[in-house]
Design an enzyme around this catalytic site. Sequence first.
Site, mmCIF file in Angstrom:
data_model
loop_
_atom_site.group_PDB
_atom_site.id
_atom_site.type_symbol
_atom_site.label_atom_id
_atom_site.label_comp_id
_atom_site.label_asym_id
_atom_site.label_seq_id
_atom_site.Cartn_x
_atom_site.Cartn_y
_atom_site.Cartn_z
ATOM 1 N N GLU A 229 49.162 37.336 -22.549
ATOM 2 C CA GLU A 229 50.300 37.542 -21.646
ATOM 3 C C GLU A 229 49.710 37.735 -20.266
ATOM 4 O OE1 GLU A 229 53.245 40.237 -23.068
ATOM 5 O OE2 GLU A 229 53.562 38.922 -24.787
ATOM 6 N N CYS A 263 54.296 41.845 -13.529
ATOM 7 C CA CYS A 263 53.979 40.465 -13.915
ATOM 8 C C CYS A 263 55.141 39.557 -13.580
ATOM 9 C CB CYS A 263 53.634 40.387 -15.390
ATOM 10 S SG CYS A 263 54.887 41.086 -16.452
HETATM 11 P P1 NAD Z 1 42.796 42.571 -15.879
HETATM 12 O O1 NAD Z 1 42.692 41.190 -16.406
HETATM 13 O O2 NAD Z 1 41.924 42.967 -14.744
HETATM 14 O O3 NAD Z 1 42.540 43.646 -17.032
HETATM 15 C C1 NAD Z 1 43.310 43.674 -18.217
HETATM 16 C C2 NAD Z 1 42.508 44.330 -19.325
HETATM 17 O O4 NAD Z 1 41.398 43.497 -19.668
HETATM 18 C C3 NAD Z 1 41.925 45.693 -18.952
HETATM 19 O O5 NAD Z 1 42.093 46.566 -20.041
HETATM 20 C C4 NAD Z 1 40.448 45.372 -18.726
HETATM 21 O O6 NAD Z 1 39.590 46.459 -18.959
HETATM 22 C C5 NAD Z 1 40.216 44.286 -19.767
HETATM 23 N N1 NAD Z 1 39.070 43.402 -19.524
HETATM 24 C C6 NAD Z 1 38.473 43.102 -18.343
HETATM 25 N N2 NAD Z 1 37.458 42.221 -18.546
HETATM 26 C C7 NAD Z 1 37.415 41.958 -19.873
HETATM 27 C C8 NAD Z 1 36.628 41.119 -20.713
HETATM 28 N N3 NAD Z 1 35.655 40.354 -20.197
HETATM 29 N N4 NAD Z 1 36.874 41.080 -22.032
HETATM 30 C C9 NAD Z 1 37.868 41.812 -22.566
HETATM 31 N N5 NAD Z 1 38.658 42.641 -21.834
HETATM 32 C C10 NAD Z 1 38.443 42.707 -20.500
HETATM 33 O O7 NAD Z 1 44.343 42.745 -15.481
HETATM 34 P P2 NAD Z 1 45.060 44.021 -14.839
HETATM 35 O O8 NAD Z 1 44.650 44.163 -13.414
HETATM 36 O O9 NAD Z 1 44.943 45.195 -15.744
HETATM 37 O O10 NAD Z 1 46.598 43.571 -14.907
HETATM 38 C C11 NAD Z 1 47.223 42.810 -13.915
HETATM 39 C C12 NAD Z 1 47.490 41.410 -14.427
HETATM 40 O O11 NAD Z 1 48.186 41.474 -15.656
HETATM 41 C C13 NAD Z 1 48.378 40.609 -13.496
HETATM 42 O O12 NAD Z 1 47.905 39.294 -13.430
HETATM 43 C C14 NAD Z 1 49.730 40.648 -14.193
HETATM 44 O O13 NAD Z 1 50.584 39.585 -13.864
HETATM 45 C C15 NAD Z 1 49.329 40.615 -15.626
HETATM 46 N N6 NAD Z 1 50.366 41.147 -16.502
HETATM 47 C C16 NAD Z 1 51.032 40.274 -17.319
HETATM 48 C C17 NAD Z 1 52.057 40.752 -18.124
HETATM 49 C C18 NAD Z 1 52.824 39.819 -19.013
HETATM 50 O O14 NAD Z 1 53.607 40.299 -19.821
HETATM 51 N N7 NAD Z 1 52.678 38.516 -18.908
HETATM 52 C C19 NAD Z 1 52.381 42.120 -18.124
HETATM 53 C C20 NAD Z 1 51.657 42.978 -17.299
HETATM 54 C C21 NAD Z 1 50.660 42.483 -16.485
#
Ligand code: NAD
Length: 461
Positions: A229, A263
């Site tokens: 997502e 998001c």
């Molecule tokens: P992010 O991708 O920076 O981090 C998300 C998660 O991934 C965190 O828990 C982080 O620690 C983990 N992570 C980071 N690197 C990783 C790796 N290499 N392997 C596994 N896990 C890893 O995103 P964010 O800043 O937490 O969230 C913002 C983003 O999320 C925005 O793009 C937003 O649009 C999206 N979002 C989407 C939805 C949806 O339902 N589509 C909902 C909420 C947020």
Amino acid sequence: MPTLDIHNPATGALITRLAALDAAAVAAKAQAARAAQPAWARQPISERLGLVQRFRDAVAANIDSLAATLTAEVGKPISQARNELMGLLPRIDFFLERSESSLRDEHVFDGGGVHEQIGHEPLGVVACISAWNYPWFVGCNVILPALLAGNAVLYKPSEHATLSGHHLTRLLHQSGVPATLLQCLVGGGEVGAALALQDIDALCFTGSHATGLRIASAMAGRLVKLQLELGGKDPSYVRADADPKTAAESLADGAMYNTGQSCCAVERIYVHEAIHDAFVGHFLAAVAALRMGNPMDDASTLGAITRAPQIAVLQAQVADALAKGATLRCGGAAVPGPFDGQGNWFAPTVLTEVDHRMDLMREESFGPIIGIQKVADDATALALMNDSRYGLTASVYSADEAAARALLAQVRAGSVYWNCCDRVSPRLPWSGVGDSGMGLTLSTYGIQTFSRTKAWHLRHG
Ligand code: NAD
């Protein structure tokens, strides 16, 4: 021993330092979850529903304190933190009401001595790697239906919302969910990366497109169910027959709520030239009425930028748009905020005379910033709405339902809205198209997604 510092993004202050996991601890937790899952799955679903009902009651009884923690660690206005927790209750109610029927055996044929039925079995161990912007929503969208379907869950909350992740896990444990069956994995991206390598049956990720791709690459070569997502660049089109004031007020809220860090925030707006100027006037008035302030203050409607590096992204989008001919109508820069220059603050920003050469109209902004583009007709608006690699949500504002439906039917997006935006319903599936992801949560499909169908062919005699 690795540690994780939790900062308040509004003030920059250190809230606490937590012990984080190393790769060996992640592996140990995954093994414990694997061992705990079969007994959980053997329980009747009524037992599991009872525990989730207790969890719902605990959330409802603690909304103010949970909201205060959420606001402290992500910087969202306290009223919006409370809204998230109160909005969680009907989501939980949906899972409580619909899980049993969604997971019940389906008897699909009986004849000629043969009985056919479809069973829904748990997947096994589900990894949930989560985002910070709505940690209770996005966490529970996965954790609750996964638990109800009989799975173990390894939950890696965002490093920017770990305290809320802790509370979520603690309240489920206190409600009776075994500690080894649901485990909270504290740490940053390296803990998520270690989790993806474990013996898991599904990985449900909510976060950025860039991280989603990294996870998909890391999982390549293994047949583990993957749900992503991801982000969006959600468009809205205001037709000539829309009321400009109503549309502007709705869209200003959709663009700026949660300080634009949703998001499904409205990220680009197209307005028919017949009402463009009136719309922009009302939009600017709605933005001017927002109150940026101490997120703990009930009167604040704009909070902090949760991740400090995002300030540079917003600044670069403004600079790029201005260099390519956009007009800045308000904001446009980082501001000191209410704590004497501490913390991460960005003024609500509106740009007009924008177009698709600009990053502002193409790349996710994830902040209180929006571009408004004038268009001559529906066909141009539709082409621009679809001119994106993302496809999370899209909206059309119009007095003509048939015209809006006809446009929305042609928009490439997981969710579409007529005369509303930035809305999620537990009854409807939540999914993205293209670079906004794959798989889904919510709705009865989002319950069944945590089960594996089994086909039963039974011959009597
Ligand atoms: P992010 O991708 O920076 O981090 C998300 C998660 O991934 C965190 O828990 C982080 O620690 C983990 N992570 C980071 N690197 C990783 C790796 N290499 N392997 C596994 N896990 C890893 O995103 P964010 O800043 O937490 O969230 C913002 C983003 O999320 C925005 O793009 C937003 O649009 C999206 N979002 C989407 C939805 C949806 O339902 N589509 C909902 C909420 C947020």
